[in-house]
Design a protein around this motif. Structure first.
Motif, PDB file in Angstrom:
ATOM      1  N   LEU A  27      23.114 -12.405 -75.406  1.00 45.25           N
ATOM      2  CA  LEU A  27      22.571 -11.137 -75.866  1.00 45.25           C
ATOM      3  C   LEU A  27      21.862 -10.427 -74.724  1.00 45.25           C
ATOM      4  CD1 LEU A  27      21.206 -12.003 -79.409  1.00 45.25           C
ATOM      5  CD2 LEU A  27      23.548 -11.612 -78.636  1.00 45.25           C
ATOM      6  N   PRO A  28      22.226  -9.173 -74.497  1.00 43.58           N
ATOM      7  CA  PRO A  28      21.573  -8.443 -73.412  1.00 43.58           C
ATOM      8  C   PRO A  28      20.123  -8.127 -73.771  1.00 43.58           C
ATOM      9  CG  PRO A  28      22.993  -6.981 -74.661  1.00 43.58           C
ATOM     10  CD  PRO A  28      23.206  -8.363 -75.204  1.00 43.58           C
ATOM     11  N   GLU A  29      19.275  -8.121 -72.760  1.00 41.62           N
ATOM     12  CA  GLU A  29      17.905  -7.667 -72.974  1.00 41.62           C
ATOM     13  C   GLU A  29      17.935  -6.146 -72.930  1.00 41.62           C
ATOM     14  OE1 GLU A  29      14.689  -9.613 -70.933  1.00 41.62           O
ATOM     15  OE2 GLU A  29      16.013 -11.291 -70.461  1.00 41.62           O
ATOM     16  N   ILE A  30      17.366  -5.530 -73.935  1.00 43.00           N
ATOM     17  CA  ILE A  30      17.390  -4.077 -74.040  1.00 43.00           C
ATOM     18  C   ILE A  30      15.981  -3.557 -73.780  1.00 43.00           C
ATOM     19  CG2 ILE A  30      17.831  -2.126 -75.570  1.00 43.00           C
ATOM     20  CD1 ILE A  30      19.876  -3.976 -77.032  1.00 43.00           C
ATOM     21  N   TYR A  31      15.861  -2.764 -72.739  1.00 42.65           N
ATOM     22  CA  TYR A  31      14.580  -2.160 -72.381  1.00 42.65           C
ATOM     23  C   TYR A  31      14.682  -0.649 -72.572  1.00 42.65           C
ATOM     24  CZ  TYR A  31      13.776  -6.605 -70.045  1.00 42.65           C
ATOM     25  OH  TYR A  31      13.637  -7.934 -69.772  1.00 42.65           O
ATOM     26  N   LEU A  32      13.775  -0.105 -73.336  1.00 42.32           N
ATOM     27  CA  LEU A  32      13.727   1.338 -73.525  1.00 42.32           C
ATOM     28  C   LEU A  32      12.331   1.825 -73.154  1.00 42.32           C
ATOM     29  CD1 LEU A  32      15.542   1.583 -76.979  1.00 42.32           C
ATOM     30  CD2 LEU A  32      16.519   2.007 -74.727  1.00 42.32           C
ATOM     31  N   ARG A  33      12.294   2.909 -72.444  1.00 37.36           N
ATOM     32  CA  ARG A  33      11.007   3.491 -72.056  1.00 37.36           C
ATOM     33  C   ARG A  33      10.234   3.929 -73.294  1.00 37.36           C
ATOM     34  NH1 ARG A  33      11.408   6.619 -66.594  1.00 37.36           N
ATOM     35  NH2 ARG A  33       9.566   7.544 -67.535  1.00 37.36           N
ATOM     36  N   HIS A  34       8.934   3.963 -73.156  1.00 32.84           N
ATOM     37  CA  HIS A  34       8.056   4.367 -74.253  1.00 32.84           C
ATOM     38  C   HIS A  34       8.421   5.761 -74.780  1.00 32.84           C
ATOM     39  CE1 HIS A  34       4.468   4.881 -76.661  1.00 32.84           C
ATOM     40  NE2 HIS A  34       4.218   6.013 -76.002  1.00 32.84           N
ATOM     41  N   GLU A  35       8.847   6.646 -73.891  1.00 35.95           N
ATOM     42  CA  GLU A  35       9.143   8.037 -74.255  1.00 35.95           C
ATOM     43  C   GLU A  35      10.451   8.211 -75.026  1.00 35.95           C
ATOM     44  OE1 GLU A  35       6.814   7.585 -70.566  1.00 35.95           O
ATOM     45  OE2 GLU A  35       8.861   6.991 -71.021  1.00 35.95           O
ATOM     46  N   VAL A  36      11.252   7.189 -75.114  1.00 36.88           N
ATOM     47  CA  VAL A  36      12.550   7.298 -75.790  1.00 36.88           C
ATOM     48  C   VAL A  36      12.324   7.639 -77.262  1.00 36.88           C
ATOM     49  CG1 VAL A  36      14.594   5.988 -76.499  1.00 36.88           C
ATOM     50  CG2 VAL A  36      13.715   5.768 -74.170  1.00 36.88           C
ATOM     51  N   HIS A  37      13.151   8.525 -77.766  1.00 37.16           N
ATOM     52  CA  HIS A  37      13.062   8.995 -79.152  1.00 37.16           C
ATOM     53  C   HIS A  37      13.098   7.810 -80.122  1.00 37.16           C
ATOM     54  CE1 HIS A  37      14.075  11.196 -82.814  1.00 37.16           C
ATOM     55  NE2 HIS A  37      13.734  12.314 -82.168  1.00 37.16           N
ATOM     56  N   THR A  38      12.323   7.909 -81.186  1.00 34.16           N
ATOM     57  CA  THR A  38      12.229   6.808 -82.154  1.00 34.16           C
ATOM     58  C   THR A  38      13.573   6.499 -82.821  1.00 34.16           C
ATOM     59  OG1 THR A  38      11.480   8.338 -83.881  1.00 34.16           O
ATOM     60  CG2 THR A  38       9.782   7.166 -82.639  1.00 34.16           C
ATOM     61  N   ASP A  39      14.426   7.501 -83.001  1.00 31.88           N
ATOM     62  CA  ASP A  39      15.744   7.248 -83.594  1.00 31.88           C
ATOM     63  C   ASP A  39      16.593   6.359 -82.693  1.00 31.88           C
ATOM     64  OD1 ASP A  39      14.973   8.854 -85.691  1.00 31.88           O
ATOM     65  OD2 ASP A  39      16.322  10.519 -85.206  1.00 31.88           O
ATOM     66  N   VAL A  40      16.480   6.555 -81.400  1.00 29.30           N
ATOM     67  CA  VAL A  40      17.216   5.735 -80.436  1.00 29.30           C
ATOM     68  C   VAL A  40      16.669   4.311 -80.461  1.00 29.30           C
ATOM     69  CG1 VAL A  40      17.795   5.440 -77.994  1.00 29.30           C
ATOM     70  CG2 VAL A  40      17.763   7.736 -79.010  1.00 29.30           C
ATOM     71  N   LYS A  41      15.355   4.193 -80.480  1.00 31.86           N
ATOM     72  CA  LYS A  41      14.734   2.861 -80.550  1.00 31.86           C
ATOM     73  C   LYS A  41      15.166   2.125 -81.812  1.00 31.86           C
ATOM     74  CE  LYS A  41      10.582   4.020 -77.946  1.00 31.86           C
ATOM     75  NZ  LYS A  41       9.122   4.214 -78.030  1.00 31.86           N
ATOM     76  N   GLU A  42      15.202   2.821 -82.929  1.00 35.75           N
ATOM     77  CA  GLU A  42      15.609   2.185 -84.193  1.00 35.75           C
ATOM     78  C   GLU A  42      17.067   1.747 -84.130  1.00 35.75           C
ATOM     79  OE1 GLU A  42      15.764   0.650 -88.071  1.00 35.75           O
ATOM     80  OE2 GLU A  42      14.162   0.875 -86.599  1.00 35.75           O
TER      81      GLU A  42
END
Length: 142
Positions: A27-42
């Motif tokens: 499983l890849p580790e997925i890193y998203l910046r804090h500023e990323v839209h909540t829909d993308v994070k979800e």
């Protein structure tokens, strides 16, 4: 429901039937910046869950790859709207959206062919001509 790993995973030399070990290896580790839209994070939270369940159903990995590619498109549209105050014109193709971000120097990728290949891969996944699967070979896309 069968709670054993999908037999397709056994083709990998480094596969073990331990679910925790599977997650660490496949499983890849997925890193998203804090500023990323909540829909993308979800969406990526759900993608991670789908990947975890690919242990039991190998082809779930492909569903996660497809979801990743359409989430990339969604993320670009959301970011375009944040930057410009207007929604991306739905009549314009994905390549035009990618080109806008590339010309505006928003990508941390310096190879334009890489960006075009993402669009081609997204199109292949979203509009297939036949059933196919790549499993963990699509890890780099996610």
């Amino acid at each position: 429901m069968d709670m054993r790993p999908d037999n397709n995973w056994t083709i990998f030399d480094n596969f073990t039937a331990d679910h925790t070990d599977f997650k660490a290896k496949f499983l890849p580790e997925i890193y998203l910046r804090h500023e990323v839209h909540t829909d993308v994070k979800e969406n990526f939270r759900v993608i991670s869950k789908i990947l975890e369940h690919s242990y039991f159903e190998f082809k779930f990995y492909d569903i996660a790859a497809l979801k990743s590619m359409v989430t990339m498109e969604m993320a670009l549209k959301l970011r375009y709207e944040e930057l410009n105050g207007v929604k991306w014109d739905q009549k314009k193709p994905l390549i035009a959206l990618i080109d806008w971000f590339e010309k505006s120097n928003y990508f941390e990728v310096y190879n334009p062919e890489y960006l075009r290949s993402l669009r081609l891969i997204r199109n292949e996944l979203a509009h297939p001509y036949s059933h196919s699967f790549g499993g963990a070979s699509s890890k780099h896309l996610i």
